[in-house]
Design a protein around this motif. Structure first.
Motif, short mmCIF file in Angstrom:
data_model
loop_
_atom_site.label_atom_id
_atom_site.label_comp_id
_atom_site.label_asym_id
_atom_site.label_seq_id
_atom_site.Cartn_x
_atom_site.Cartn_y
_atom_site.Cartn_z
N LEU A 70 0.86 -1.18 0.00
CA LEU A 70 0.00 0.00 0.00
C LEU A 70 0.90 1.23 0.00
O LEU A 70 1.92 1.25 0.70
CB LEU A 70 -0.91 0.03 1.23
CG LEU A 70 -1.94 -1.09 1.38
CD1 LEU A 70 -2.65 -0.96 2.73
CD2 LEU A 70 -2.97 -1.04 0.26
N ALA A 71 0.50 2.26 -0.75
CA ALA A 71 1.33 3.48 -0.81
C ALA A 71 0.43 4.67 -1.10
O ALA A 71 -0.31 4.67 -2.10
CB ALA A 71 2.42 3.36 -1.87
N PHE A 72 0.47 5.69 -0.22
CA PHE A 72 -0.25 6.93 -0.45
C PHE A 72 0.63 7.90 -1.22
O PHE A 72 1.83 8.04 -0.94
CB PHE A 72 -0.67 7.56 0.88
CG PHE A 72 -2.00 7.10 1.38
CD1 PHE A 72 -3.17 7.55 0.78
CD2 PHE A 72 -2.10 6.20 2.43
CE1 PHE A 72 -4.41 7.13 1.23
CE2 PHE A 72 -3.32 5.77 2.89
CZ PHE A 72 -4.49 6.23 2.29
N SER A 73 0.02 8.58 -2.16
CA SER A 73 0.76 9.55 -2.96
C SER A 73 1.06 10.79 -2.12
O SER A 73 0.16 11.35 -1.50
CB SER A 73 -0.05 9.95 -4.19
OG SER A 73 0.57 11.02 -4.87
N PRO A 74 2.32 11.24 -2.09
CA PRO A 74 2.64 12.46 -1.34
C PRO A 74 2.20 13.74 -2.06
O PRO A 74 2.17 14.80 -1.44
CB PRO A 74 4.17 12.41 -1.23
CG PRO A 74 4.61 11.60 -2.41
CD PRO A 74 3.52 10.61 -2.68
N VAL A 75 1.85 13.63 -3.34
CA VAL A 75 1.43 14.81 -4.11
C VAL A 75 -0.09 14.86 -4.21
O VAL A 75 -0.72 15.84 -3.83
CB VAL A 75 2.06 14.78 -5.52
CG1 VAL A 75 1.64 16.01 -6.30
CG2 VAL A 75 3.57 14.72 -5.42
N THR A 110 -2.91 13.93 -2.54
CA THR A 110 -3.25 13.46 -1.20
C THR A 110 -4.51 12.59 -1.24
O THR A 110 -5.51 12.95 -1.86
CB THR A 110 -3.48 14.66 -0.26
OG1 THR A 110 -2.35 15.52 -0.35
CG2 THR A 110 -3.66 14.19 1.16
N GLY A 111 -4.45 11.49 -0.57
CA GLY A 111 -5.58 10.58 -0.51
C GLY A 111 -5.62 9.56 -1.62
O GLY A 111 -6.52 8.73 -1.66
N CYS A 112 -4.66 9.60 -2.52
CA CYS A 112 -4.61 8.64 -3.62
C CYS A 112 -3.78 7.43 -3.17
O CYS A 112 -2.57 7.53 -2.97
CB CYS A 112 -3.98 9.30 -4.85
SG CYS A 112 -4.25 8.41 -6.37
N LEU A 113 -4.44 6.29 -3.00
CA LEU A 113 -3.80 5.10 -2.45
C LEU A 113 -3.55 4.08 -3.55
O LEU A 113 -4.48 3.65 -4.24
CB LEU A 113 -4.70 4.47 -1.37
CG LEU A 113 -4.23 3.16 -0.75
CD1 LEU A 113 -2.93 3.37 0.02
CD2 LEU A 113 -5.30 2.59 0.17
N ALA A 114 -2.29 3.69 -3.73
CA ALA A 114 -1.93 2.64 -4.69
C ALA A 114 -1.88 1.31 -3.96
O ALA A 114 -1.37 1.21 -2.84
CB ALA A 114 -0.58 2.95 -5.33
N ILE A 115 -2.41 0.28 -4.62
CA ILE A 115 -2.52 -1.05 -4.02
C ILE A 115 -1.86 -2.05 -4.95
O ILE A 115 -2.25 -2.19 -6.12
CB ILE A 115 -3.99 -1.43 -3.79
CG1 ILE A 115 -4.72 -0.33 -3.01
CG2 ILE A 115 -4.11 -2.77 -3.08
CD1 ILE A 115 -6.23 -0.53 -2.94
N GLY A 116 -0.85 -2.77 -4.46
CA GLY A 116 -0.19 -3.81 -5.23
C GLY A 116 -0.76 -5.17 -4.85
O GLY A 116 -0.72 -5.57 -3.69
N VAL A 117 -1.29 -5.89 -5.85
CA VAL A 117 -2.03 -7.11 -5.60
C VAL A 117 -1.38 -8.27 -6.35
O VAL A 117 -0.71 -8.08 -7.37
CB VAL A 117 -3.51 -6.95 -6.01
CG1 VAL A 117 -4.35 -8.11 -5.51
CG2 VAL A 117 -4.08 -5.64 -5.47
N GLY A 118 -1.61 -9.45 -5.83
CA GLY A 118 -1.04 -10.65 -6.43
C GLY A 118 -1.74 -11.13 -7.68
O GLY A 118 -1.37 -12.18 -8.22
N ASP A 119 -2.77 -10.42 -8.17
CA ASP A 119 -3.43 -10.81 -9.43
C ASP A 119 -2.84 -10.08 -10.62
O ASP A 119 -3.50 -9.94 -11.65
CB ASP A 119 -4.94 -10.56 -9.34
CG ASP A 119 -5.29 -9.12 -9.00
OD1 ASP A 119 -4.35 -8.30 -8.95
OD2 ASP A 119 -6.46 -8.82 -8.79
N SER A 120 -1.61 -9.58 -10.48
CA SER A 120 -0.89 -8.91 -11.57
C SER A 120 -1.51 -7.59 -11.98
O SER A 120 -1.44 -7.20 -13.14
CB SER A 120 -0.78 -9.84 -12.79
OG SER A 120 -0.20 -11.06 -12.44
#
Length: 1509
Positions: free
Chosen positions: A372-377, A379-389
């Motif tokens: 999981l990673a929130f964008s520092p620019v 704000t509130g934009c959350l990136a999700i890395g998942v095992g389904d490619s």
């Protein structure tokens, strides 16, 4: 508490009914993996709950649509159960296990409120009546059931769809009849739907049409009118058929049209499997809904005559699904009929049937949530890395759409295991995968939609663990500002290296930063395997976590090593720096770390970073320790809204919020059903945290609404483990069965979100990308088409036959001939000694020479004719294969022909060695060798004779034979043959690649020069392999063989037990690594002291001359533990007795003299110079301040260190340092809440008080006098509480137990047990009996007797007068005012953030929230509310004034702590109220004056009133 918001696991695939909607309950439910998720239907969906109980994939789900029990639903699973649930309580009502085979279809009867019908893969139907717990079984057809549905008009009718395309309608009443067998489909039936209108009379205009084919429609039945009901069926043959139950025939066939894709997100070149589901809306009997090829939904108008018209759902681009749709269901809410669909694209969509538009979409996840990673620019934009490619980007601040998620999949072919946003560039997202790929996505630009990412040309060999953006290091840091990027991308992966990627030139080669580290720090030993990377937010400091548990801190840009943190002893999983935007700048130097063990360590690197030492130190003592988790730590995240607040994710399935400075757990979240893999604190909401785990879910939860504050332990942990046990079990990929495949499991392997293969990556998981699932589905389809008939001549393995009836004849067929041949295999005793006749090399010619006499005569005549004839005899004999044996008597050509026939015969019969012999006889040695090499049939004999063909042929043959042996996995033999042709390096490499390291070392040592680098590389590779397998001792020997003693020491110490540490320390000493030996010896000694073995600790330290100071600390620590144990009369036996030294001490009255005597006799420390040297050595060691959560063993060791400095200062007459060290020991006890230990130390070190020290100090030094005053204050503090706890016998308190008002000091936690027993209970000394909380263990009988004397009590009270200092009271009051103002400011900021989240952005406020006054009740509970609202400028003014007042106090007064003066005043008043003779009127008046002067908010008045009453 459950999650506030949730991204669920993906619905299961290839199931006829795994989702349903309930109008009465306003719920939509779908099966995902082994559970059912329930969504509350509204303008925006909300998560209602999860039905947990199945242990394998859920294969069916249906609601009860009977009006009075819409809260009930049913589910079926591959575990063989059908469960009935209550959706209000999310609990199980009942279940049955009547099926013996896999359940493939399920439906709750719409007319019978307690009837649940289910079917399985063998064709068995089970009808279960819940209320009377009764069931019936039906077996209409021996076929595989794909779907079934109960009639909404006649309670006894059930329609069943089979895999072979047949539709059967049965009567489940007592008749048990088959009403109709409807044939017309050519392939499996995916879905069935009854018409909502019961009669067929004049319903549709197409009943009056004539027969004949029209486009997209086929009339197959005359318009006979009768009572009945229509049934629609969707099939894999790409047609929809509508059947008349009255006539038992089909009346129309609808063919799926070719729809142009619109808004699709998948490459159209990928052929998708068709899944045709149909749904007949209840309020639209003339319209039929169906799926199509690529995820489109169609609305068919059945009322229109002629050409059948269809309408595509979704009026705008991107509304429709991008992959095939599996299930459709509908419900009516507030006059609006809604349609729900689930698809292979992992989206759950809700449609308005009236407008055919998509109302909302809920995305789902098809794999582990790795990152999981929130964008520092943004704000509130959350990136999700998942095992389904796939990568999801979730806009968590969207007001109109709570599930605003964008999906990125192009260029990703593996699980996404790491994510990192660019700190300044909007939309720049870096990702890493489990196949070692690193790339960058542009998620911001609208023109780049579906644009593939940039991929780095340098791949990692293993899974990418972490990504981080940081300043460039050499060689990228060279050049001007315009020639290099401001930030580069760093990736850390499973092979243990960190690569630096240039984001401007990803096609260029990435650089390994280990090269820079080695060059800058002149490191020659092997670098540790890197497992984690983290840049400090200011970009100046880099932290690298290693596999051995160490953390190395480097300074950019040249990566100079600043220090090594050696607190963990196992692989580092997470490192996180504290943010830099707090009110306390020193907190930005905090770094938290988590490893495979369950403890989190926090280190303060302020002194290291601001003043880097010349030699990098090794830090072993943490600043703070956070203990409570029971499994490995996977992720850490600091709160950006608070100071010193951390959240951790753990394999125990929970997330924990910590107050780091107090070492206290605050909140524990237990909503996940699996292990947690990542955590992120919301950058906009101080109360929100996002977590992801291996349950395929992302949860948003609130820290303030959790019922638990600590991680689970004991029974709670067991319950959590049971909860996680309901997850699907990981199963290995099964081989496909060629025949007799269970049809109901047609797509079972990819049915659970496409999860089939178990792949070992960062984690083991059951998940598969969409592309893999499609490929697997196509392969499965091919296997389904294999004919079930098998020729008897083709041998089959029994596992290829799944039907038991086919296995029996097969087994009998194999077993029968075995019995007949068995006697032949056992030779008789009299024939066992007979020699076996060798096989003939010329069997064909021999056989031809044993024919009939006439044929032999003819051979003679023919041979004579040929010999007398002119020409080539071979040509004359070649046409006649019956006379080839005559070549033995003819010329050479005829002989070659005969040998050719004989050789062919040998090859056909499987005797290549005989063929080779014939070729050798023929003289074609090269041809023989080449032929044998091509067929992989070289032998030792051929290799032995190969030199006859020449040197080159011999070398070529040996090489070919070595390759053949490698294919046969005979690596050692292959290496031996390579050695025979002097290919030593190739032989060594061959053995190395195939992990035969021991043999490779033997060859290399015997045949190569000692300085050959191949030998060192061999040792190093072998050591790394041994290290991975846990064979540390053998790995250490390999490193020693490779002349790398440093690496040998590190790997030997990796196990962390006492024996390994001791051996590693001695090895480091012998290898000349003195610093490393010192560190390991000290670590080993600390482990021994933890086991109460002081003798062993001193033996380990005696090797190290530089650790004399530490030896003195351990000595004093032992004497202190021994004295504390002896001062307590009650001892209990311990299973592991302490191992003390038998030091002969003459004077035991004074602790200081006893310590000095032992130091002189045992360690030879007798001179002032020696004491000064040791003091300098120990003075540089700083331990973190104590808290109430500091472990008792650690606390006592730190106190021993302070007391050692005090004793050394006594010996060198450095009285100011002695006072400072004593004060440090006393305040450390007080800060830890061990008040009784404070009294014990005072009585041991200063039995007569500290008046003697005052006369020895320099009276002109304000600092010395301030330190002495502070020490005197703490001594008086302890005596004051002695007076309170030991009131005279005639006082009202002494006649009864101390009331509730009697407590320990307010600034410390009240000890639930005495500190001494708390320390010794951990094994530091003999355990002591616990005392009541109100009676300290440190007051033995004499003390109490002395306090009973009125004169003695009066003297003690007068000594405590020093506590009533008005100057210190004013200082403490100013410090409290500053703390209150800062808390108010923090509350104001948090309230402003909450209001910003709740208010709409469309209503901007003309005045900033921070400028508005705070109402009286808006402050945090427990804090005094202001009488009038206070604004931000007023608070800032108050803070400036308070700081100005603080600056006016002398620095010496602020340098040292002092007991709370107002608290002591209250104790004086309380003692006076209970014993008037103890406290004089002067002291009483002085205490009252202090309270009246410095208690404006009324806090102390309340407490005072409680005391005095």
């Amino acid at each position: 508490m459950a999650a506030e918001l949730l991204l669920p696991a993906s619905p299961n695939w290839y199931l006829s009914r795994c989702s349903d909607a309930s109008a009465g309950a306003r719920l939509f439910g779908f099966a995902a993996r082994n559970s059912v998720y329930l969504l509350r239907v509204g303008a925006q969906p909300t998560f209602h709950g999860e039905l947990i109980g199945h242990t394998e994939r859920v294969s069916g789900f249906t609601f009860c649509h009977f009006p009075d029990q819409t809260n009930l639903c049913a589910s079926s699973s591959d575990d063989g159960t059908v469960k009935i649930w209550d959706t209000q309580t999310l609990s199980l009502v009942t279940e049955h296990t009547l099926h013996q085979n896999t359940i493939s279809a399920l439906h709750w009867s719409p007319l019978v409120k307690d009837l649940v019908v289910s079917g399985d893969e063998k064709g068995i139907i089970i009808c279960y009546w819940r209320n009377r717990n009764d069931s019936q079984q039906f077996f209409p057809e021996p076929r595989t059931i794909f779907c079934l549905t109960c009639s909404p008009h006649q309670e006894n009718l059930v329609a069943i769809g089979y895999k072979d395309g047949m539709v059967v309608i049965i009567d489940i009443s007592r008749k048990k009849e088959i009403i109709h067998r409807l044939r017309g489909h050519d392939d499996e039936i995916h879905s069935l739907a009854w018409c909502p209108v019961p009669n067929e009379e004049g319903l549709y205009s197409w009943q009056e049409e004539l027969q004949g084919e029209v486009p997209n429609g086929e009339l197959t039945q005359e318009a006979a009118v009768a009572k009945g009901c229509y049934l629609a069926s969707g099939s894999k043959d790409q047609t929809i058929r509508i059947w008349s139950c009255a006539r038992g025939r089909g009346v129309i066939t609808l063919k799926l049209p070719s729809v142009k894709r619109r808004g699709g997100a998948v490459d159209p070149a990928i052929k998708e499997r068709i899944w045709l589901t149909v749904h007949w809306p209840s309020d639209h009997p003339s319209e039929l809904m169906s799926s199509c090829f690529g995820g489109e939904l169609l609305l068919w108008d059945l009322a229109q005559s002629g050409k059948r018209k269809w309408t595509l759902l979704g009026s705008s681009e991107g509304q429709n699904h991008s992959r095939i749709v599996f299930n459709l269901s509908s419900l009516r809410v507030q006059g609006q009929e809604l349609l729900f669909s689930i698809s292979m694209d992992r989206d759950v969509k809700c449609w308005d049937i009236a407008t055919l538009d998509c109302c909302w979409t809920v995305p789902s996840l098809g794999g582990f949530v790795y990152s999981l990673a929130f964008s520092p620019v943004d704000t509130g934009c959350l990136a999700i890395g998942v095992g389904d490619s796939m990568i999801r980007v979730w806009n968590t601040l969207s007001i109109s759409n709570a599930y605003g998620v964008k999906t990125y999949w192009q260029g990703i072919k593996a699980k996404v295991t790491a994510l990192s946003w660019h700190p300044t560039k909007e939309g720049c997202l870096a990702f890493g995968t489990d196949d070692g790929k690193v790339g960058i996505y542009d998620t911001y630009s609208g023109s780049t939609k579906n644009k593939p990412p940039q991929i780095s040309s340098t791949y990692h060999k293993k899974t990418v663990y972490t990504l981080a953006w940081g300043p460039p290091v050499p060689p990228l840091s060279f050049g001007g500002d315009g020639d290099k990027p401001s930030l580069t991308l760093y990736s850390c992966a499973g092979e243990g290296i960190v690569l630096q990627h240039n984001p401007w030139k990803l096609n260029g080669e990435a650089t390994d930063i280990n090269k820079v580290i080695k060059d800058t720090n002149s490191i020659k030993h092997k670098m540790p395997a890197r497992t984690e990377i983290s840049w400090k937010p200011d970009g100046k400091i880099l932290a690298l976590g290693n596999e051995d548990g160490s953390i190395e801190i480097f300074q950019a840009p040249n990566l100079k090593l600043l220090c090594i943190i050696q607190q963990h002893h196992k692989l580092i999983n997470a490192i996180c720096w504290h943010h830099e935007h707090g009110t306390q700048p020193e907190l930005s130097y905090l770094i938290a770390s988590g490893s495979i063990n369950a403890v989190i360590y926090v280190q303060n690197l302020k002194s290291i970073i601001e003043s880097p030492p010349e030699t990098p130190p090794t830090i072993t003592e943490p600043f703070r320790t956070l203990a409570g988790h029971t499994a490995k730590i996977t992720s850490l995240s600091w709160s950006p809204h608070h100071e010193g607040r951390l959240v951790s994710a753990c394999y125990d399935g929970t997330a924990q919020v910590w107050d780091v400075l107090k070492e206290e757990p605050l909140s524990n979240y237990r909503g996940h059903r699996g292990r947690l893999l990542c955590v992120q604190w919301s950058p906009v909401d101080p109360d929100s945290v996002y977590t992801g785990g291996d349950d395929f879910c992302v949860h948003k939860w609130l820290t303030s609404k959790q019922e638990h504050s600590h991680p689970p332990k004991g029974k709670k942990g067991i319950e959590l483990e049971k909860k996680r046990s309901f997850q699907p079990k990981l199963k290995a990929k099964k081989k496909k069965k060629l025949v007799g495949k269970s049809p109901a499991k047609q797509d079972v392997n990819e049915a659970v979100n496409g999860d089939e293969s178990v792949k070992e990556c960062a984690l083991d998981e059951n998940e598969m990308s969409d592309h893999e699932a499609e490929k697997e589905a196509q392969e499965q389809e091919l296997s389904d088409r294999v004919s079930p008939t098998v020729s008897k001549e083709v041998p089959l393995h029994p596992s290829a036959l799944s039907v038991p009836d086919l296995m029996k004849p097969f087994m009998n067929h194999r077993a029968t001939p075995m019995k007949k041949e068995q006697p032949k295999e056992k030779p008789a005793p009299d024939t066992s000694l007979k020699k076996r006749k060798p096989r003939s090399l010329l069997p064909v010619s021999t056989c031809l020479d044993h024919r009939s006499k006439d044929e032999l005569h003819q051979d003679c005549l023919m041979l004579a004719t040929c010999l007398n004839a002119k020409g080539n005899l071979g040509k004359d004999l070649i046409p006649d294969s019956d006379h080839v044996h005559l070549g033995l008597f003819a010329d050479r050509a005829a002989l070659y022909k005969m040998l050719e026939v004989e050789g062919r015969n040998h090859l056909e019969n499987g005797h290549p060695e005989l063929f080779q012999q014939l070729m050798l006889w023929k003289g074609d040695l090269k041809g023989t060798l080449q032929s044998a090499a091509e067929r992989g049939e070289l032998t030792d004999q051929l290799v032995a004779v190969s030199p006859m063909a020449g040197y080159q042929a011999w070398v070529w043959t040996v090489e070919a034979y070595a390759k053949q042996l490698c294919f046969q996995e005979q690596y050692i033999k292959a290496a031996s043959h390579l050695l025979s042709i002097h290919k030593v390096y190739e032989a060594v490499e061959l053995l190395k690649v195939n992990h035969s390291y021991r043999e490779a070392v033997v060859i290399a040592k015997a045949r190569l020069r000692p300085e050959d680098p191949v030998l060192k590389d061999l040792y190093t590779t072998w050591a790394a392999n041994l290290e991975e397998d846990g064979h540390y001792s053998m790995a250490a020997k390999c490193y020693l063989g490779a002349s790398s003693p440093y690496d040998a020491v590190k790997v030997l110490a990796k196990k962390g037990d006492v024996a390994s540490l001791k051996a590693a320390a001695e090895l480091a000493l012998r290898a000349g690594e003195k610093d490393l030996s010192t560190t390991l010896s000290l670590r080993c000694a600390q482990e021994l002291v933890s086991a109460r073995n002081w003798v062993g600790a001193q033996e380990v330290l005696q090797w190290q001359g530089s650790l004399l100071g530490q030896r003195l600390v351990f000595c004093l620590h032992e004497l202190l533990c021994k004295c504390l144990g002896e001062r307590n009369l009650a001892e209990r036996k311990s299973s592991s007795p302490p191992c003390y030294h038998s030091w002969d001490v003459r004077d035991k009255d004074s602790f200081l003299e006893m310590v000095t005597e032992v130091w002189q006799s045992a360690f030879g420390v007798s001179t002032v110079d020696q004491a000064k040297t040791v003091w300098k050595q120990l003075h540089g060691i700083l331990y973190p301040p104590a808290t109430t959560n500091t472990h008792p063993k650690q606390l006592l060791f730190h106190i021993a260190h302070d007391l050692t400095l005090a004793v050394l200062s006594y010996q060198t007459a450095s009285w100011e340092e002695a006072v400072t060290a004593l004060l440090s020991a006393v305040t450390r006890s007080c800060d830890a809440g061990n008040f009784t230990l404070l009294q014990e130390i005072c009585s041991l070190l200063l039995p007569k008080g500290c008046d003697d020290l005052r006369h020895k100090l320099d009276s002109t030094s304000s600092r010395s006098m301030a330190a002495h005053k502070s020490l005197e204050g703490f001594l008086a503090y302890g005596q004051l509480y002695d007076l309170w706890w030991n009131l005279p016998t005639d006082s009202p308190v002494s006649k009864q137990m101390v009331p509730e008002s009697v407590s320990c000091p307010s600034e410390q936690a009240a000890p639930e047990q005495n500190a001494v027993s708390g320390i010794f209970a951990e094994g530091m000394a003999p355990e002591l009996e616990e005392h009541p909380p109100s009676i300290p263990a440190s007051c033995p009988g004499p003390c109490a007797a002395d306090l009973g004397d009125p004169t003695e009590r009066q003297l003690k009270v007068n000594r405590c007068k020093v506590l009533l200092s008005e100057e210190i009271a004013a200082l403490q009051n100013t410090q409290k005012d500053i703390a209150k103002i800062q808390e108010t400011l923090a509350d104001m900021i948090h309230q402003h953030q909450r209001n910003s989240l709740q208010e709409s952005k469309l209503q901007p406020s003309p005045k900033s929230e921070l400028d508005k006054p705070i109402p009286p009740g808006s402050q945090s509970p427990g804090k005094a509310a202001a009488k009038e609202p206070v604004s931000l400028p007023e608070l800032s003014k108050q803070l400036a004034m308070a700081k100005q007042q603080l600056a006016e106090f002398p620095d010496s007064l602020k340098a040292f702590p002092f007991p709370d003066v107002l608290e002591c005043s209250l104790v004086f008043l309380h003692i006076h109220s209970q014993s008037h003779s103890d406290v004089s009127l002067e002291l009483q008046q002085q205490a009252l004056d202090l309270l009246q002067k410095f208690t404006q908010d009324g806090t102390y008045e309340k407490i005072c009133g409680k005391f005095l009453t």
